[in-house]
Enzyme design. Structure first.
Site, PDB file in Angstrom:
ATOM      1  N   LYS A   9      56.747  17.884 -37.946  1.00 19.09           N
ATOM      2  CA  LYS A   9      55.934  16.889 -38.641  1.00 19.09           C
ATOM      3  C   LYS A   9      54.462  17.030 -38.260  1.00 19.09           C
ATOM      4  O   LYS A   9      53.570  16.944 -39.117  1.00 19.09           O
ATOM      5  CB  LYS A   9      56.443  15.485 -38.317  1.00 19.09           C
ATOM      6  CG  LYS A   9      55.578  14.347 -38.869  1.00 19.09           C
ATOM      7  CD  LYS A   9      55.512  14.389 -40.396  1.00 19.09           C
ATOM      8  CE  LYS A   9      54.526  13.348 -40.937  1.00 19.09           C
ATOM      9  NZ  LYS A   9      55.005  11.974 -40.748  1.00 19.09           N
ATOM     10  N   CYS A  37      48.872   9.393 -40.717  1.00 26.71           N
ATOM     11  CA  CYS A  37      49.428  10.694 -40.336  1.00 26.71           C
ATOM     12  C   CYS A  37      48.357  11.740 -40.065  1.00 26.71           C
ATOM     13  O   CYS A  37      48.152  12.158 -38.927  1.00 26.71           O
ATOM     14  CB  CYS A  37      50.380  11.197 -41.427  1.00 26.71           C
ATOM     15  SG  CYS A  37      51.935  10.310 -41.529  1.00 26.71           S
TER      16      CYS A  37
END
Length: 414
Positions: free
Chosen positions: A211, A265
């Protein structure tokens, strides 16, 4: 553990609530847990506390069918999904405070055999830390079944785009990494309830790193576009035309520049890699620094645009970190407005953000910043600063901005 029919989702934010709703919509009994009583009350009414297309119908349907409810306290369940924030500390290492708080809520409810999934984006080793912390709280349990009843801990990072979450939760491939192979298989089975994409199994640390790598890849490419925009401005070149022309090359796909990078993010995750390998992550660090510095460049352009005005009126269009959503997390637009307010103390800053009803905390107490409507703000402004390419801004007639200084960071009026 047999088939899972009750799941507790810890954290009802932009990822937790959609995940809870889509599990409930597929027949799982779900209890969403959140520390915010207003969020809990909203969900229990079948309402959604933030803007995300299609989410409201999922939540309303699941609540009406008594498959989804919300609570402050963590209940007993067969599986737990932890979807809480992981901000960074002042030194840009991960702050695992919220993860540990979730663990303290889960630990007393465990009887052995439960599946615990960390969805929160986190550095390699955080899922191991979560598991070990729970065992520390509950010494009668273990991560491998040796010396206590086993619990099964895995990591499954979210990889959805705000504005398309309810679609991409179903269609995107998922990565599942377990502390043990059995934990990974249990997690794969749970996500298989709704995920139509391929579910890829690995170990927890690799899943965590995947990720971070995905978001760092995007950050590096955005930094290239942002750097191009600054160079092009210095050379008197239209960066939007430049990128359009360059992208006609069959192997070139340059992204669009903007005022910086926001969201929970991309603006955060690359720093976790830098913190883990500070001497080696040179390109990733430089990309973060390039994107973090772009708001200051935008502020300089605004100052230049109103340099001949004593008390300028500046219309700032957009606060969200991307188009057509209300998410202000890590938004460069918020930072730009805040700094402009201080640098141009005599200016009147008219903020237009159609997706929020009030200014965020950082801006609410600034004497020269107010939340206003679109057309009156443009009409009154000496300068118009476009920070977010919301659809409503794309519909503005260019003639309406004639004779005004324009700082267009998204290229929609070029």
């Amino acid at each position: 553990m047999n088939t899972i029919d009750k799941v507790a989702v810890i954290g009802l934010g932009y990822i937790g609530l959609p995940t809870a709703a889509i599990l409930a919509g597929n027949g799982i009994n779900v209890v969403g847990v959140d520390v915010n009583s207003k969020t809990v009350e909203s969900v229990n009414r079948g309402e959604v506390p933030f803007v995300e297309p299609d989410l409201a119908s999922y939540v309303a349907g699941a609540v009406s069918q008594q498959k989804l409810s919300a609570a402050i306290e963590t209940p007993k369940a067969q599986a737990y999904i932890v979807a809480v924030p992981t901000p960074f500390n002042p030194d840009r290492t991960a702050d695992v405070t919220y993860i540990k708080a979730a663990a303290r809520g889960i630990a007393p409810q465990l009887e052995g055999g439960e599946l615990i999934i960390l969805e929160s984006t986190s550095p390699p080793g955080t899922t191991q830390l979560l598991g070990e912390y729970i065992v520390e709280l509950r010494p009668d349990l273990s991560l491998d079944g040796q010396g206590g009843k086993a619990i099964h801990v895995a990591h499954c990072p979210e990889r959805v785009l705000p504005g398309r979450i309810m679609i991409e939760l179903v269609t995107n491939d998922r990565i599942v990494g377990g502390l043990t192979p059995h934990a990974a298989e249990l997690a794969r089975a749970l996500y298989g309830v709704f995920c139509q994409g391929e579910i890829l199994v690995t170990d927890a640390a690799t899943a965590e790193m995947a990720k971070l790598v995905e978001n760092s890849y995007r950050d590096v490419n955005i930094a290239f576009a942002n750097e191009l925009s600054i160079i092009s401005d210095k050379l008197g070149i239209n960066v939007w035309e430049l990128i359009k022309l360059a992208n006609h090359h069959p192997r070139v796909n340059i992204l669009q520049p903007g005022p910086g990078v926001g969201g929970h993010c991309i603006a955060v995750d690359p720093w976790f890699i830098v913190a883990a390998a500070p001497d080696e992550a040179r390109l990733i660090r430089q990309a973060r620094e390039t994107n973090d510095s772009k708001p200051d460049w935008v502020i300089q352009k605004v100052q230049e645009a109103v340099a001949d005005k004593i008390s300028p009126k500046i219309a700032v269009l957009g606060l969200a970190f991307k188009a057509n959503i209300d998410d202000l997390r890590e938004s460069p637009a918020v930072s730009i407005v805040q700094k402009l307010s201080l640098k141009l103390d005599g200016a009147e800053i008219l903020v237009v953000e159609p997706h929020v009803d009030s200014l965020p905390r950082q801006l609410s107490n600034l004497h020269n910043v107010s939340l206003e409507e679109l057309e009156p703000s443009i009409a009154a402004a000496d300068a118009v600063v476009l920070l977010v390419d919301h659809d409503v801004f794309k519909e503005v007639d260019p003639a309406f901005t004639a004779n005004k200084a324009i700082v267009d960071t998204r290229g929609i009026w070029q």
